[in-house]
Write a protein that holds these residues in place. Structure first.
Motif, mmCIF file in Angstrom:
data_model
loop_
_atom_site.group_PDB
_atom_site.id
_atom_site.type_symbol
_atom_site.label_atom_id
_atom_site.label_comp_id
_atom_site.label_asym_id
_atom_site.label_seq_id
_atom_site.Cartn_x
_atom_site.Cartn_y
_atom_site.Cartn_z
ATOM 1 N N THR A 68 -37.417 20.671 0.506
ATOM 2 C CA THR A 68 -36.371 20.223 -0.659
ATOM 3 C C THR A 68 -36.211 18.875 -0.570
ATOM 4 O O THR A 68 -36.217 17.734 -1.448
ATOM 5 N N VAL A 92 -43.396 27.837 -2.633
ATOM 6 C CA VAL A 92 -42.238 28.451 -2.122
ATOM 7 C C VAL A 92 -41.380 27.233 -1.538
ATOM 8 O O VAL A 92 -41.758 26.458 -0.690
ATOM 9 N N MET A 93 -40.192 27.010 -2.105
ATOM 10 C CA MET A 93 -39.173 26.006 -1.625
ATOM 11 C C MET A 93 -38.764 26.350 -0.116
ATOM 12 O O MET A 93 -38.428 27.319 0.131
ATOM 13 N N THR A 95 -35.963 24.758 2.702
ATOM 14 C CA THR A 95 -34.826 24.241 2.775
ATOM 15 C C THR A 95 -33.732 24.504 4.093
ATOM 16 O O THR A 95 -33.965 25.667 4.523
ATOM 17 N N ALA A 103 -31.152 27.723 -5.203
ATOM 18 C CA ALA A 103 -32.427 28.492 -5.297
ATOM 19 C C ALA A 103 -32.596 28.855 -6.799
ATOM 20 O O ALA A 103 -33.686 28.950 -7.136
ATOM 21 N N ASP A 104 -31.462 29.234 -7.445
ATOM 22 C CA ASP A 104 -31.525 29.433 -8.806
ATOM 23 C C ASP A 104 -32.247 28.396 -9.608
ATOM 24 O O ASP A 104 -32.973 28.428 -10.522
ATOM 25 N N ALA A 106 -34.193 25.884 -8.294
ATOM 26 C CA ALA A 106 -35.967 25.942 -8.001
ATOM 27 C C ALA A 106 -36.388 26.835 -8.807
ATOM 28 O O ALA A 106 -37.659 26.600 -9.295
ATOM 29 N N ARG A 107 -35.977 27.982 -8.851
ATOM 30 C CA ARG A 107 -36.529 29.034 -9.685
ATOM 31 C C ARG A 107 -36.842 28.657 -11.260
ATOM 32 O O ARG A 107 -37.925 29.095 -11.940
ATOM 33 N N ALA A 111 -40.556 27.342 -9.043
ATOM 34 C CA ALA A 111 -40.628 27.979 -7.724
ATOM 35 C C ALA A 111 -40.875 29.594 -7.939
ATOM 36 O O ALA A 111 -40.218 30.247 -8.395
ATOM 37 N N PHE A 114 -37.729 31.063 -2.664
ATOM 38 C CA PHE A 114 -36.666 30.101 -2.019
ATOM 39 C C PHE A 114 -36.655 30.568 -0.380
ATOM 40 O O PHE A 114 -36.019 31.862 -0.233
ATOM 41 N N GLU A 116 -34.963 29.691 3.584
ATOM 42 C CA GLU A 116 -34.093 28.736 4.437
ATOM 43 C C GLU A 116 -34.972 28.429 5.639
ATOM 44 O O GLU A 116 -35.473 29.494 6.092
#
Length: 637
Positions: A68, A92-93, A95, A103-104, A106-107, A111, A114, A116
């Protein structure tokens, strides 16, 4: 592209993966785990957004694991560009921030998923495979339990300690009493603490992914200017104030932005401290109004100007502050109080024009006394009219703010140091905590790694644990020094033993470090072994991490006691830091360290009656020198 066998004897192409993260340790750890799974081909790795674009275009990978926060372009900015050059790549992010709103967002930008960085590596493998293509998951290779040593499985207590390291920064961040946020270089909030959520009156899911400029009540240009000064101007601390509206109440907050930079000095993201200064501003205004009513005190120069700006009256406070008796100044133009460059530019006359236009004009700046000395003044110019509305001149009130300005500068430096310490501590904790957590998961769960991959995992884990322990020790000692609470317990020490032990400790954390030791034998001195060891560790760690191999440490007897010299093959300290390298928080950049290691070396030396210095010999070779007396007078703890 690699391949794996299928049940029918054919060959299926493995999904290709590109890993993008600013931490080489994390890239190595994730890459080793993906290769060990035998499910993927890791075709390339990169450390910033620019590399992500080039590698996506070159390899057209099946999957990209995209960090990220990165230099050049952050992950949210880079994501649409990656998809533009490689439309079939599933991104795939990746972070270190826990935030559903992020996450929302990024999608929304395209993406696929997501993840972590606290996610167990086995779960990360499963997540990537679930998005790699159609079909069931191939069978995994049989894995054997992987142990650090025979019978040495980490127990629950050890795991709790590692988990505490992972959560340390999050707890400090979330429990702080002032508002804090982590933002991308474009001002998008990726993490906000509880204090900021309460301050702005918005739920956390509404803050994450929000442009901070929305909170400034049409003062977003100040945020844009602050971010530009960081990204384009290279500034390390930028502050601005703006109003915040909450429940029909408007408050004023001061925002202090500090960048966290990579090893090349490029900003990765910004760390913001947000403080409510409404009460401070209201108190300042009330005090100003009250004191303006008290015209007889010496703290204020109160006098009249005619319509052309000539002094028409003079009070005792004016004489006290500016140094002119009334008979020398009345009738002279008030431009005499301003510095020469302001007089030449017409600044005094412009102030009168603004006061005439707006009714009152206020500014702070340098002023000149009768003897030529300068002082920092706060001046209020008010246009004065008679009962008929005719302009009669100006009332001018000036106060000497030199002492207050010095206090404000000191306070600002303290805030800057605090902001730097918080930002660097966060940076220092984030990567080693993630590396330790991932490495422990791999070792605990029993992955079948080859010898080289296993050695990389163990080295990453040991190095990261050492970084965390040193940071905790240095922060605690610095706090004791600041509070004058650092007690010493002296005893007789061997110089050769102290230096040999210090070298062994550094080798344990940096197995490949090249360190040579030369020391006079049979030399003893009196000192606190723990504190001297800490000073030696900091000197050697500084040389190993920031210098060039080989590192050389020498110890010898002197007429007063002992001397330790540490040098390496690097160019030494930057010229701008050479004179203050031992000062608290002196550092070569936001990612160069906390700026307290060498400060502690000097303080420990001085508590023993010695000193620490940075010298450059006749050949231009720099060295750090630690001098300690043989038998100092040290009060026992």
């Amino acid at each position: 592209m690699g391949a794996r066998g299928t049940e029918g004897g054919g060959v299926a192409e493995r999904p290709s993966v590109v890993i993008i993260d600013d931490s080489p340790e994390l890239r190595a750890l994730v890459g080793a785990r993906l290769r060990a799974s035998e499910l993927f081909d890791v075709v390339a790795e990169g450390g910033d957004g620019g590399a992500a674009l080039m590698l996506a275009h070159e390899h057209q990978p099946t999957l990209m694991l995209l960090d990220t926060s990165m230099p050049v372009l952050d992950g949210l900015e880079c994501l649409p560009l990656v998809l533009a050059v490689s439309p079939d790549t599933k991104v795939v992010m990746f972070t270190g921030f826990q935030a559903a709103g992020l996450a929302d967002r990024a999608r929304e930008l395209g993406a696929t998923a997501f993840a972590e960085k606290s996610l167990p590596l086995d779960s990360l493998v499963d997540l990537l495979w679930s998005h790699a293509g159609d079909g069931p998951t191939p069978p995994r290779p049989r894995s054997r339990p992987l142990r650090l040593a025979r019978g040495d499985d980490p127990d629950a207590r050890d795991q709790r300690v590692l988990d505490e390291h992972l959560e340390c920064y999050r707890e400090v961040f979330d429990q702080a009493t002032i508002g804090m946020a982590t933002m991308t270089l474009n001002g998008s909030i990726v993490r906000a603490n509880r204090a900021l959520i309460e301050m702005v009156g918005r739920p956390s899911f509404n803050l994450v992914g929000l442009d901070y400029g929305v909170l400034t009540r049409e003062h977003g240009d100040q945020l844009d200017d602050a971010l530009a000064r960081i990204t384009e101007g290279g500034e390390d601390v930028v502050a601005f104030e703006h109003p915040v509206e909450r429940e029909n109440d408007v408050r004023t907050v001061r925002v202090t932005l500090t960048p966290v930079r990579d090893s090349r000095g490029e900003p990765l993201y910004t760390f913001a401290q947000v403080q409510d200064v409404t009460s401070e501003l209201e108190l300042r205004r009330s005090e100003e109004v009250f004191r303006l009513l008290v015209t007889a005190v010496k703290d204020y120069a109160i006098f009249m100007l005619d319509v052309d700006g000539r002094v028409a009256s003079w009070n005792a406070g004016a004489e006290y502050i500016k140094g002119y008796p009334a008979d020398e100044i009345v009738g002279r133009h008030f431009r005499i109080f301003y510095p020469r460059e302001q007089r030449e530019s017409g600044h005094p006359e412009h102030n009168l024009e603004l006061a005439l236009r707006d009714g009152v004009y206020t500014e702070e700046g340098w002023r000149i006394r009768r003897d030529g000395s300068t002082f920092w003044a706060r001046a209020v110019i008010t246009a004065v009219y008679d009962e008929s509305g005719r302009h009669r001149g100006f009332a001018k009130v000036t106060r000497d703010q030199s002492e207050q300005r010095a206090h404000e500068e000191e306070r600002r430096r303290a805030l800057d140091q605090q902001a730097h310490l918080l930002a660097v501590t966060a940076h220092e904790l984030r990567t080693p905590a993630a590396v330790i957590d991932g490495a422990v998961a791999m070792l605990r769960d029993g992955d079948d790694l080859d010898a080289q991959a296993r050695e990389q995992v163990l080295e990453a884990m040991a190095s990261s644990a050492n970084r965390l322990q040193r940071l905790i020790t240095d922060l605690g000692t610095a706090s004791d020094v600041q509070a004058e609470a650092l007690a010493l317990t002296p005893e007789t020490m061997s110089l050769a033993g102290a230096l040999t032990t210090a070298v062994d400790r550094v080798h344990a954390a940096h197995a490949r470090a090249r360190i040579t030791l030369r020391v006079d034998q049979n030399v003893e001195f009196v000192a606190d072994p723990g504190r001297v060891g800490q000073a030696l560790d900091n000197l050697l760690e500084n040389a190993v991490r920031h210098g060039r191999p080989p590192v050389e440490i020498t110890g010898e007897r002197t007429a007063e006691g002992i001397r330790v010299v540490v040098r390496d093959a690097g160019p030494g300290v930057e010229a701008r830091l050479a004179d203050r390298v031992f000062e608290r928080f002196a550092h070569a950049g936001p990612t160069a360290g906390t700026g307290i290691g060498l400060y502690l070396v000097r303080e420990i030396a001085r508590l023993h009656g010695g000193d620490a210095s940075y010298v450059v010999d006749d050949s231009g070779r720099p060295s750090f020198v630690l001098d300690l007396p043989a038998r100092p007078q040290i009060p026992r703890s």
